[in-house]
Write a protein that holds these residues in place. Structure first.
Motif, PDB file in Angstrom:
ATOM      1  N   CYS A  89      13.387 -39.109  46.465  1.00 30.54           N
ATOM      2  CA  CYS A  89      12.610 -39.520  47.637  1.00 30.54           C
ATOM      3  C   CYS A  89      11.144 -39.189  47.370  1.00 30.54           C
ATOM      4  CB  CYS A  89      13.050 -38.727  48.864  1.00 30.54           C
ATOM      5  SG  CYS A  89      14.615 -39.263  49.556  1.00 30.54           S
ATOM      6  N   PRO A  90      10.220 -39.865  48.115  1.00 36.84           N
ATOM      7  CA  PRO A  90       8.805 -39.521  47.956  1.00 36.84           C
ATOM      8  C   PRO A  90       8.564 -38.048  48.318  1.00 36.84           C
ATOM      9  CG  PRO A  90       9.097 -41.460  49.386  1.00 36.84           C
ATOM     10  CD  PRO A  90      10.451 -40.901  49.142  1.00 36.84           C
ATOM     11  N   PRO A 111       7.097 -35.105  50.218  1.00 35.69           N
ATOM     12  CA  PRO A 111       6.369 -34.829  51.466  1.00 35.69           C
ATOM     13  C   PRO A 111       5.152 -33.956  51.155  1.00 35.69           C
ATOM     14  CG  PRO A 111       8.706 -34.187  51.620  1.00 35.69           C
ATOM     15  CD  PRO A 111       8.389 -34.428  50.171  1.00 35.69           C
ATOM     16  N   PRO A 112       4.154 -33.896  52.061  1.00 31.47           N
ATOM     17  CA  PRO A 112       2.965 -33.086  51.795  1.00 31.47           C
ATOM     18  C   PRO A 112       3.355 -31.645  51.451  1.00 31.47           C
ATOM     19  CG  PRO A 112       2.744 -34.304  53.871  1.00 31.47           C
ATOM     20  CD  PRO A 112       4.134 -34.523  53.392  1.00 31.47           C
ATOM     21  N   LYS A 162       4.874 -30.582  48.820  1.00 31.08           N
ATOM     22  CA  LYS A 162       6.029 -30.436  47.926  1.00 31.08           C
ATOM     23  C   LYS A 162       5.801 -31.273  46.666  1.00 31.08           C
ATOM     24  CE  LYS A 162       9.456 -29.651  51.566  1.00 31.08           C
ATOM     25  NZ  LYS A 162       9.484 -28.191  51.463  1.00 31.08           N
ATOM     26  N   SER A 207      13.762 -35.175  48.130  1.00 35.38           N
ATOM     27  CA  SER A 207      15.177 -34.984  47.800  1.00 35.38           C
ATOM     28  C   SER A 207      15.469 -35.621  46.440  1.00 35.38           C
ATOM     29  CB  SER A 207      16.006 -35.650  48.905  1.00 35.38           C
ATOM     30  OG  SER A 207      17.353 -35.283  48.794  1.00 35.38           O
ATOM     31  N   ALA A 208      16.173 -34.901  45.560  1.00 33.54           N
ATOM     32  CA  ALA A 208      16.291 -35.382  44.175  1.00 33.54           C
ATOM     33  C   ALA A 208      17.620 -35.005  43.527  1.00 33.54           C
ATOM     34  CB  ALA A 208      15.129 -34.852  43.332  1.00 33.54           C
ATOM     35  N   ALA A 243      18.315 -32.063  48.559  1.00 28.62           N
ATOM     36  CA  ALA A 243      17.338 -31.129  49.132  1.00 28.62           C
ATOM     37  C   ALA A 243      17.384 -29.803  48.383  1.00 28.62           C
ATOM     38  CB  ALA A 243      17.629 -30.920  50.622  1.00 28.62           C
ATOM     39  N   GLN A 267      14.421 -28.112  45.281  1.00 31.90           N
ATOM     40  CA  GLN A 267      13.799 -26.781  45.265  1.00 31.90           C
ATOM     41  C   GLN A 267      13.796 -26.165  43.874  1.00 31.90           C
ATOM     42  OE1 GLN A 267      15.591 -24.336  48.322  1.00 31.90           O
ATOM     43  NE2 GLN A 267      14.124 -25.132  49.806  1.00 31.90           N
ATOM     44  N   ASN A 270      22.573 -27.040  51.016  1.00 29.96           N
ATOM     45  CA  ASN A 270      21.745 -28.247  51.023  1.00 29.96           C
ATOM     46  C   ASN A 270      21.512 -28.757  52.454  1.00 29.96           C
ATOM     47  OD1 ASN A 270      20.561 -30.593  49.450  1.00 29.96           O
ATOM     48  ND2 ASN A 270      22.081 -31.660  50.674  1.00 29.96           N
ATOM     49  N   ILE A 286      18.982 -26.497  54.136  1.00 24.91           N
ATOM     50  CA  ILE A 286      17.615 -26.738  53.651  1.00 24.91           C
ATOM     51  C   ILE A 286      17.067 -28.042  54.258  1.00 24.91           C
ATOM     52  CG2 ILE A 286      16.215 -27.305  51.605  1.00 24.91           C
ATOM     53  CD1 ILE A 286      18.238 -25.540  49.977  1.00 24.91           C
ATOM     54  N   VAL A 333      13.741 -32.491  55.130  1.00 22.80           N
ATOM     55  CA  VAL A 333      13.787 -33.363  53.955  1.00 22.80           C
ATOM     56  C   VAL A 333      15.165 -34.018  53.900  1.00 22.80           C
ATOM     57  CG1 VAL A 333      12.093 -32.089  52.592  1.00 22.80           C
ATOM     58  CG2 VAL A 333      14.498 -31.505  52.376  1.00 22.80           C
ATOM     59  N   ALA A 334      15.246 -35.136  53.192  1.00 26.81           N
ATOM     60  CA  ALA A 334      16.500 -35.885  53.145  1.00 26.81           C
ATOM     61  C   ALA A 334      17.614 -35.062  52.510  1.00 26.81           C
ATOM     62  CB  ALA A 334      16.295 -37.171  52.349  1.00 26.81           C
ATOM     63  N   LEU A 335      18.796 -35.129  53.111  1.00 26.37           N
ATOM     64  CA  LEU A 335      19.981 -34.451  52.576  1.00 26.37           C
ATOM     65  C   LEU A 335      20.257 -34.929  51.168  1.00 26.37           C
ATOM     66  CD1 LEU A 335      22.044 -35.115  55.756  1.00 26.37           C
ATOM     67  CD2 LEU A 335      21.957 -32.850  54.726  1.00 26.37           C
ATOM     68  N   GLN A 364      18.908 -37.953  48.144  1.00 25.85           N
ATOM     69  CA  GLN A 364      17.809 -38.885  47.822  1.00 25.85           C
ATOM     70  C   GLN A 364      18.195 -40.332  48.070  1.00 25.85           C
ATOM     71  OE1 GLN A 364      19.651 -37.300  45.603  1.00 25.85           O
ATOM     72  NE2 GLN A 364      20.629 -39.134  44.780  1.00 25.85           N
ATOM     73  N   TYR A 366       9.418 -39.692  54.742  1.00 23.72           N
ATOM     74  CA  TYR A 366       9.422 -39.559  53.283  1.00 23.72           C
ATOM     75  C   TYR A 366      10.812 -39.848  52.729  1.00 23.72           C
ATOM     76  CZ  TYR A 366       4.824 -37.691  53.987  1.00 23.72           C
ATOM     77  OH  TYR A 366       3.514 -37.552  54.351  1.00 23.72           O
ATOM     78  N   LEU A 367      11.407 -40.923  53.217  1.00 26.47           N
ATOM     79  CA  LEU A 367      12.744 -41.311  52.780  1.00 26.47           C
ATOM     80  C   LEU A 367      12.614 -42.392  51.703  1.00 26.47           C
ATOM     81  CD1 LEU A 367      14.330 -41.514  56.358  1.00 26.47           C
ATOM     82  CD2 LEU A 367      14.323 -39.572  54.777  1.00 26.47           C
ATOM     83  N   ARG A 368      13.572 -42.441  50.811  1.00 24.44           N
ATOM     84  CA  ARG A 368      13.487 -43.379  49.696  1.00 24.44           C
ATOM     85  C   ARG A 368      13.733 -44.814  50.156  1.00 24.44           C
ATOM     86  NH1 ARG A 368      17.664 -42.904  44.853  1.00 24.44           N
ATOM     87  NH2 ARG A 368      18.639 -44.651  45.915  1.00 24.44           N
TER      88      ARG A 368
END
Lengths: 181, 280
Positions: free
Chosen positions: A64-65, A67-68, A70, A74-75, A128, A132, B54, B57, B63-65, B67, B105-107
């Motif tokens: 995901c893009p 956020p400010p 970070k 999410s990756a 998420a 981190q 997760n 967080i 933030v998205a659970l 991606q 900020y979601l994909r």
């Protein structure tokens, strides 16, 4: 838990055994469907690749893009099977490891055995949490692909399990588990 | 006639997609916690712990659970006493998705065409189903579903002679072939009856039922339980890496069908099955 440093050394790869839980540390590259397709086209026409595959670990993901404040959104990992058509060529060209989720086909496993590569599974859907563990993220190539661009990541304590080792032992290959294609 | 302005619809959809993508439904969290307590394989327990952490967080940091924030399906029950003003309904829904995916900020994971495959850049268009119902309510559910699980769904047009046994065999086949790909522990949504598209819609609707809530038909509730036990005995496990936890629930929905038909659709929801309901 065992820490493995990326890029991977041949000794590291030989020692990694299926089922082992590891923490990845170092530099890895993010690439998925569209980036693989483009890289294969580059190889076919003899162009330079956006990064040297030699010894590298590719992480199958489309984050995901950010956020400010970070480095990345999410990756988590994406389904690796979609990259099965491309992976053997990359392994032949020096790729030593892949991080993703889900099973791989016979062609990928045979290439891994032949050239000595390892396949690690990260926890899908834990984007998420995994974000981190990513300390830096930079676009290396194909920005026009948006979430499918190639990124260079610096990771620390990035949890994975050795799903397929360089001897071809496969965690997904169980009698009642997922079927082999 | 009650009037509802399209701006309010867009606003509600934008908030709903952000909420859905960052806050795991409570019933799924509870089910994952229960699975963690029962799991006997250490590596699977570790994965479940990571999955639960997760969720924590994601909600705390907004933030998205996952991606893969999905292609959004929106089901709308529109009361026939409602008058939409200021624009049109589907445009308002897509505007809400555009705003929510940008702001959250979601994909953006939607491509313009199955062959050209150029990213539309704003996660639209959504898949929108509108049902006109009695009254003056406006009930909307948003369901952003990732492709890892979506790609593992299947549909079969069985012969009526296949009966319940045929349906059970098909459910197990779909789960077995999916293996670790749909991000287990999964929710198994099953739609039986209707016609081809109705079965698929029922399977999706089944994913909306809360984990732990059984079918209101006792004979189907028993089949759901039987399927759940058999699926968990397959040993696919969390993320396909083995262990006791492959599915959290099997939900079966049915509809009347043709004398010559027995359609069955199975849609798999990942451990991050995201669903939010909004009433306007």
């Amino acid at each position: 838990m065992k820490i493995i440093k990326a890029p991977l050394s041949t000794e590291d790869i030989e020692q990694l055994k299926m089922g082992e839980e590891v923490l990845v540390e170092g530099v890895i590259y993010v690439a998925r469907d569209a980036a693989h397709k483009k890289m294969v086209q580059s190889i076919q026409v003899g162009e330079d690749l956006p990064f040297d595959l030699q010894g590298q670990l590719i992480y199958y993901a489309g984050p995901c893009p950010a956020p400010p404040g970070k480095v990345i959104g999410s990756a988590g990992p994406t389904t690796s099977g979609r990259m099965d058509a491309y992976a053997p060529l990359f392994i032949e060209r020096g790729l030593k490891g892949m991080i993703g989720k889900g099973p791989r086909d016979k062609g990928v496993i045979e290439s891994m055995q032949k050239y000595g590569a390892v396949y690690l599974a990260a926890v899908g859907g834990a984007g998420a949490y995994l974000a981190q563990r990513i300390l830096a993220a930079d676009i290396v190539a194909y920005p026009e692909l948006g979430p499918e661009s190639i990124l260079k990541l610096t990771v620390k304590d990035f949890p994975c399990i050795v799903a397929i080792d360089s001897q071809g032992n496969d965690i997904y290959d169980r009698p009642n588990g997922s079927e082999k294609k | 006639m009650r009037q509802v302005h399209v701006e309010n619809i867009s606003k509600a959809i934008a908030e709903a997609v952000i909420e859905a993508n960052t806050n795991l439904p409570g019933d799924i969290k509870d089910a994952l916690q229960g699975a963690l307590e029962r799991e006997s394989l250490a590596s699977a327990s570790n994965c479940l712990q990571i999955i639960l952490e997760n969720a924590q967080i994601a909600v705390c940091e907004k933030v998205a659970l996952c991606q893969d924030t999905g292609l959004v399906a929106v089901n709308i029950e529109l009361g026939q006493e409602v008058h939409i003003v200021g624009g049109e309904l589907e445009g308002a829904v897509n505007q809400g998705i555009r705003d929510g995916y940008q702001r959250g900020y979601l994909r953006k994971s939607v491509v313009n065409d199955p062959f050209d495959r150029i990213n539309t850049g704003d996660n639209t268009p959504a898949i929108i189903h509108i049902h006109l119902v009695a009254g003056d309510g406006l009930h909307m559910t948003v369901f952003p579903k990732g492709a890892g699980s979506e790609n593992m769904g299947q549909l079969a047009m069985l012969k009526p002679s296949a009966g319940m046994e045929g349906v059970k065999k098909f459910i197990l086949k779909v789960v077995r072939e999916a293996g670790g790909n749909p991000c287990p522990p999964i929710i198994v949504g099953v739609g039986v009856g209707g016609n081809m598209e109705k079965a698929a819609l029922l399977a999706k609707q089944a994913l909306f039922r809360e984990v732990g809530q059984k079918s209101s038909r006792p004979e189907l509730a028993a089949i759901e339980e039987e399927m759940l036990v058999q699926i968990n005995a397959m040993g696919i496990g969390v993320q396909g890496l083995g262990g006791d936890t492959t599915a959290l629930a099997v939900n079966i929905e049915t509809y009347p069908t043709h004398i010559a038909c027995l359609p069955v659709a199975v849609s798999l929801g990942c451990h991050c099955t995201r669903r939010v309901t909004v009433d306007l």
